[in-house]
Scaffold this motif. Structure first.
Motif, short mmCIF file in Angstrom:
data_model
loop_
_atom_site.label_atom_id
_atom_site.label_comp_id
_atom_site.label_asym_id
_atom_site.label_seq_id
_atom_site.Cartn_x
_atom_site.Cartn_y
_atom_site.Cartn_z
N PHE C 28 30.15 38.53 41.07
CA PHE C 28 31.41 37.93 40.89
C PHE C 28 31.79 38.49 39.40
N ALA C 29 30.77 38.82 38.67
CA ALA C 29 31.32 39.07 37.10
C ALA C 29 31.19 40.61 37.26
N THR C 30 31.28 41.59 38.32
CA THR C 30 31.43 42.79 38.41
C THR C 30 32.61 43.20 38.25
N PRO C 31 32.86 44.01 37.58
CA PRO C 31 34.49 44.44 37.50
C PRO C 31 34.78 45.34 38.97
N GLY C 32 36.06 45.00 39.18
CA GLY C 32 36.54 45.82 40.59
C GLY C 32 35.97 45.09 41.84
N VAL C 33 35.14 43.96 41.64
CA VAL C 33 34.80 43.35 42.79
C VAL C 33 35.87 41.93 43.11
N ASP C 34 36.64 42.13 44.23
CA ASP C 34 37.53 40.83 44.40
C ASP C 34 37.42 40.25 45.67
N PRO C 35 36.62 39.42 45.91
CA PRO C 35 36.41 38.88 47.12
C PRO C 35 37.72 38.41 47.82
N ALA C 36 38.72 37.80 47.05
CA ALA C 36 39.82 37.40 47.48
C ALA C 36 40.75 38.75 48.34
N ARG C 37 40.83 39.79 47.77
CA ARG C 37 41.40 40.71 47.95
C ARG C 37 40.64 41.28 49.38
N GLN C 38 39.29 41.29 49.58
CA GLN C 38 38.62 41.58 50.67
C GLN C 38 38.89 40.66 51.94
N MET C 39 39.28 39.41 51.60
CA MET C 39 39.28 38.48 52.66
C MET C 39 40.73 38.59 53.30
N ALA C 40 41.74 39.06 52.39
CA ALA C 40 42.97 39.12 52.98
C ALA C 40 43.39 39.96 53.89
N SER C 51 47.15 32.63 47.41
CA SER C 51 46.65 31.29 48.08
C SER C 51 45.15 31.43 48.51
N ILE C 52 44.68 32.50 49.00
CA ILE C 52 43.29 32.77 48.95
C ILE C 52 42.44 32.34 47.93
N LYS C 53 42.83 32.82 46.94
CA LYS C 53 42.08 32.52 45.60
C LYS C 53 42.23 31.03 45.18
N HIS C 54 43.17 30.37 45.77
CA HIS C 54 43.08 29.00 45.27
C HIS C 54 42.49 28.18 46.41
N GLU C 55 42.41 28.53 47.57
CA GLU C 55 41.95 28.02 49.04
C GLU C 55 40.36 28.00 48.44
N PHE C 56 39.82 29.05 48.22
CA PHE C 56 38.23 29.25 47.99
C PHE C 56 37.99 29.02 46.49
N GLY C 57 38.90 28.44 45.81
CA GLY C 57 38.46 27.95 44.24
C GLY C 57 38.10 29.37 43.39
N LEU C 58 38.79 30.32 43.77
CA LEU C 58 38.43 31.48 43.02
C LEU C 58 39.30 31.83 41.78
N ASP C 59 39.97 31.03 41.63
CA ASP C 59 40.89 31.00 40.39
C ASP C 59 40.15 30.12 39.19
#
Lengths: 342, 363, 322
Positions: C28-40, C51-59
């Motif tokens: 999570f703290a590695t720069p460039g890794v964004d799970p939300a983008r990946q899931m979208a 909305s994904i970020k919010h849904e998974f609490g990534l914000d």
């Protein structure tokens, strides 16, 4: 004369190595009577341990070569089958070793290890072996044996472990007990205890004892007869009185002179034996000891001295010096300072 | 030299406890091994001081604390007038040249992967003495001095016998021309005949290099031969301190008497004639040493007072000190003249408990 | 004993916590890794990502996100995979029996055969059999497990499948033990053998070396001096003390395999085990699954090391707790 308990005849033990054949024991013969205490004295590598390990047939090195015979109670041990030899080992001839710290298996209790030995050689009922093990521990002077029997070796001190080893060795009432440097790894006070114990047990069990040591002081009190070994051969043999009061071989003199003695005025220097024991692969020509012997002369180089009786009954030595020469030079060699003042 | 008149080394109330720790997350000390417990003595310039006692009496720990192999629990040590007990590692470094130690086991104390030349020359290299060629010359000279040949320079330790290895250890200790050498059981692992060689060698080197030795051993025969003075230790305490001959002729402490009688004598008639005092049992645990005089559970002269009061070190004259409530070989007059040695007596000992009576009949 | 267990449990909790934090930070703290983008999915709108970020609490902040993940994993047990959007816990619990079946079976085979070979080599030292066995063991160690697996499959599934030798071999896959034990066994026998080859070789060599070292101990000489038979000396004295190293190695190897280390074997034989699950989640950067499998593996490894210590103390009284 009654038949001896053990008779070793012209025993040779060699090991094949990359550098050549190491003649660890090079033709030695001796006898041991029932109930007798024999001291075998010599430096490391003199073949004293190898000789007795061979009697026990405990050498597992596949590169070993034997010659000669070992007659025990009329049977040649060298000719016995493996199983027949196992009956002898532990039951008739038992052995204790130098380092009590490593000679007991660390993962079993001392009681277990004694019981294992008892069960191997006797048909004992359950509980009988344990009772006997407890008795043995008490006999060798271990306090509270009923508690200590379930302890592991590392819970005992060095002296106590050597007592356990002795209990183990005596468990089947052997006729011959071989003690290979039993006190070398111990404190002087503990050494005195162990020697006292061996003496007492000898009286109680009546077994013959072979005591191997590098220190003549250790055998002075205990041994009846003494063999002095050097480079795989016996260089002097005699009873205690003969060896200590009329030593014939310059090597024996050297051993006596090397001891820092408490019973004599302090010497300025000890009479050390110079140099190192010779290679057992390339033995020097003639007498093996001549390279370190201050008395050596021409004949010592040319001719190998034979072990013969020159001064008295049963007192043998392998040295070319005449008896007169020896008696004249001896005191100066063993203790030059004392000889001067006398 | 800073103070050429005083003793070379002086120990004042030296204490070394080794903690035994146990605990689930936080380690706490549950017990202490009382290895050295309030020892005061001095080593004079040029003498050999023998330290004897059974295994676990603290003689090796005391020897090692002289060269500061570890920090002390208490007390002070002066070397050549300088207090070394609180020096840092860095502060000790210049002194390492003058304080050297020879270890017991000639098999374990030499690095098997290094050549003899590297082993003996290492102290020279560490202290940056001479260039490579000069060091080689010095090492070869040393090898010759200790009775080896300069050709041994390129050999490995395993090619040597035990006695020869001990010579290598001696050469290494002497490389920096130290003033004080601690010899920690240097001959105990060797055959008697080889022991004599090494002992003679140490004596020769003492003359050549003007060395001072602290000689640690459990064999009183050997210690008497090499020492000028002898300190007998038991469970971390000095129980007797005396000139060597005097100790042998007139042991005051019963423990010394027993130690002497345990040394085997290579003379069957004398050996049979002599009364041998076989000490019962082992040395008690130094974790929980006995109260009062620590030797009392094994002492055949012990009485009530021995179990309660720790005896002070009493000076019986002629530099002969002993800590015992029932001194042996002491007549009434000597006893009357004897005084408690205030300086060397351990702090916990009862200074008023000077013995009043020589030893009674053995019980 | 109680103190030992308490200490070990505390230690285990500490290790698991440290590992989970580490894994969490790496992903999570590695720069460039964004799970939300990946899931979208491909070319998402900013809206979707948000909305994904919010849904998974990534914000939320990192510690909060870590806490939430742990809560979902351990308390509500409803952690959702980013990739498949299914619950993670059931995935692990269905994969674990597969891996356990595979590793248990292989372990039994490798223990039996490595002891057999190790002892044989040590006893036959000085004859030609010793070097022969050791070369065999070395070959076993050197063969890559995926290659061996493929060859085994080639033979049993294709080339010789129609011959009488291997016609009984079922197709690749896994049948639960509870459903059809015989089928379970038939499908696993070749994976077991394949996986155990490496370990047989390795353990046989270790055991042989230990046996030979123990053989030169003074107490073995004492055992002989007691007049014991060679068989008794070997089994009760030499082998018993040599097993100490063997057992501690075994505990850790076993745990690593249970934790997912048998990945290659699982892939080759199509076994849906933990290794496969871990592998898939790593390639997809599916953090909840990675996190769960890592903690699962770490749990087994710390558990095994505690067990090894217990067995070790049982085997060697010198290290027993005073």
């Amino acid at each position: 004369m009654a038949e001896p308990l053990l008779e070793v005849r012209d025993l040779k033990v060699s090991f094949r190595t990359e550098d050549g054949i190491v003649r660890a024991v090079d033709g030695i013969s001796f006898t041991l009577d029932e109930g007798e205490v024999l001291g075998i004295v010599g430096e490391s590598g003199s073949g004293k341990s190898v000789t007795m390990m061979t009697v026990m047939r405990l050498i597992t090195d596949p590169n070993v070569i034997y010659q000669g015979s070992i007659i025990y109670k009329g049977r040649d041990l060298m000719g016995l089958s493996r199983d027949a030899m196992r009956e002898v080992r532990g039951e008739e001839i038992a052995m204790i070793f130098q380092d009590p710290m490593t000679s007991l298996n660390p993962v079993y209790t001392v009681g277990w290890q004694i019981e294992e030995q008892l069960n191997e050689h006797n048909d004992l009922k359950k509980g009988q072996a344990r009772r006997r093990a407890m008795e043995l521990l008490a006999q060798v002077g271990i306090p509270k044996p009923e508690q200590r029997i379930d302890d592991y070796p590392h819970q005992f001190s060095g002296g106590m472990r050597q007592r356990v080893m002795i209990a183990l060795a005596l468990s089947c009432n052997p006729d011959l007990l071989i003690a290979d440097e039993p006190t070398t790894a111990l404190d002087v006070t503990i050494q005195a205890q162990i020697l006292e114990l061996i003496k007492n047990l000898k009286r109680e069990f009546g077994s013959a004892v072979v005591l191997i040591t590098h220190d003549l002081g250790v055998v002075a009190d205990v041994a009846d007869r003494i063999l002095v070994m050097y480079a795989g051969r016996i260089v002097e043999e005699g009873n205690k009185e003969q060896i200590f009061y009329d030593p014939q071989h310059p090597y024996t003199w050297g051993l006596l002179g090397s001891i820092a003695r408490l019973d004599r005025p302090r010497a300025r220097r000890l009479t050390a034996i110079a140099g190192q024991p010779p290679s057992l692969i390339n033995r020097p020509q003639g007498c093996s000891f001549r390279t370190r012997c201050p008395q050596a002369f021409d004949r010592c180089r040319a001719e190998d001295p034979q072990l013969t009786a020159k001064v008295g009954d049963g007192h043998l030595d392998a040295c070319h010096l005449s008896v007169e020469d020896k008696r004249e030079r001896r005191d100066k060699t063993i203790n030059p300072e004392l000889a001067e003042t006398a | 030299m800073a103070s050429p008149s005083g003793p070379l080394l002086q120990a004042e109330h030296v204490i070394k406890y080794f903690p035994i720790k146990r605990g689930i997350v936080i380690q706490r000390e549950v017990a202490r091994v009382h290895a050295v417990d309030d020892v005061s003595l001095e080593v004079q310039r040029g003498e050999t001081l023998g330290l004897v006692g059974e295994s676990g009496c603290g003689k090796s720990t005391l020897g090692r604390s002289f060269v500061r192999l570890f920090p002390l629990t208490g007390g002070r040590i002066f070397f050549d007038g300088q207090d070394i007990s609180t020096l840092s590692r860095r502060g000790m470094r210049p002194l390492r040249r003058e304080l050297q130690i020879i270890f017991q086991d000639p098999y374990a104390s030499l690095n098997p992967r290094k050549r003899v030349g590297q082993i003996v020359g290492a102290p020279l290299a560490i202290h940056g003495i001479g260039d490579r060629r000069e060091r080689k010359r010095q090492v070869q000279e040393l090898l010759e001095k200790v009775g080896l040949s300069p050709e041994h320079y390129n050999r490995y330790p395993h090619e040597f016998s035990g006695g020869q290895r001990q010579r290598i250890g001696v050469a290494r200790a002497l490389a920096l021309r130290p003033k004080l050498v601690i010899a920690d059981e240097p001959v105990s692992a060797l055959d008697v005949s080889i022991q004599a060689q090494v002992i003679n060698l140490l004596a020769d080197l003492q003359e050549d290099f003007e060395l001072t030795y602290v000689f640690i051993a459990h064999d009183l025969g050997v210690v008497r031969h090499v020492s000028d003075r002898i300190a007998v230790m038991y469970l971390g305490k000095i129980v007797e301190l005396s000139p060597a001959e005097e100790l042998y002729e007139r042991p005051i402490m019963p423990y010394t008497e027993a130690l002497l009688s345990a040394v085997p004598i290579p003379d069957p008639r004398e050996s049979a004639a002599r009364e041998r005092i076989v000490l019962e049992g082992d040395v008690p645990s130094p974790i929980n040493p006995p109260s009062g005089c620590r030797f009392h559970p094994r002492c055949r002269y012990a009485t009530e007072v021995c179990t309660q009061l720790e005896p002070p070190l009493v000076d019986y004259g002629n530099g002969h000190l002993a800590a015992c409530h029932h001194p042996l070989n002491v007549d009434k007059e000597t006893l009357a003249r004897a005084t408690v040695d205030q300086r060397r007596t351990p702090a916990k000992a009862d200074e008023s408990a000077k013995p009043t009576q020589p030893a009674q009949q053995a019980r | 004993m109680l103190a030992f267990i308490v200490r070990r449990l505390l230690w285990m909790a500490l290790v698991l916590f440290a590992i989970s934090v580490l894994v969490f930070l790496i992903f999570f703290a590695t720069p460039g890794v964004d799970p939300a983008r990946q899931m979208a999915g491909r070319n998402p709108s900013a809206e979707t990502i948000k909305s994904i970020k919010h849904e998974f609490g990534l914000d939320r902040s990192l510690p909060v996100r870590y806490g939430l993940m742990m809560k979902h994993m351990f308390i509500t047990r409803d952690l959702i995979s980013y990739g498949s959007h299914t619950r993670v816990i059931p995935e692990i619990t269905s994969a674990a029996p597969v891996t356990l079946s595979l590793v248990f079976g292989a372990a039994i085979i490798w223990i039996v055969f490595s002891i057999l070979f190790g002892v044989a080599a040590a006893v036959l030292r000085g004859t030609v059999f010793d070097p022969l066995l050791m070369i065999l063991a070395l070959i076993g160690i050197s063969i890559p497990v995926f290659w061996l697996g493929e060859v085994v499959n080639l033979i049993t599934q294709s080339r010789l499948h129609d011959s009488f030798l291997f016609s009984w071999v079922p197709p690749l896959g896994y049948t639960p033990l509870t459903q059809d034990p015989f089928m379970w066994f038939k499908q696993l026998i070749f994976p077991w053998l394949t996986l155990s080859v490496l370990y047989i070789g390795f353990y046989a060599r270790v055991l042989r070396a230990n046996l030979i070292e123990t053989e030169s101990e003074d107490y073995i000489r004492t055992a002989r001096a007691k007049g014991l038979s060679e068989r008794r000396v070997l089994f009760r004295h030499t082998l018993r003390t040599s097993m100490i190293t063997f057992v501690s190695l075994f505990g850790l190897d076993f745990a690593v395999l249970v934790g997912g280390g048998a990945l290659l074997t699982e892939v080759v034989f199509g076994l849906p085990g933990v290794g496969l699950l871990t592998f898939n989640s790593l390639t997809a950067l599916d953090l909840p699954v990675i996190m769960t499998t890592v903690i699962y593996a770490a749990f087994f490894i710390t558990l095994a090391s505690a067990l090894v210590d217990l067995v070790y103390a049982w085997l060697d009284p010198r290290v027993r707790l005073a």
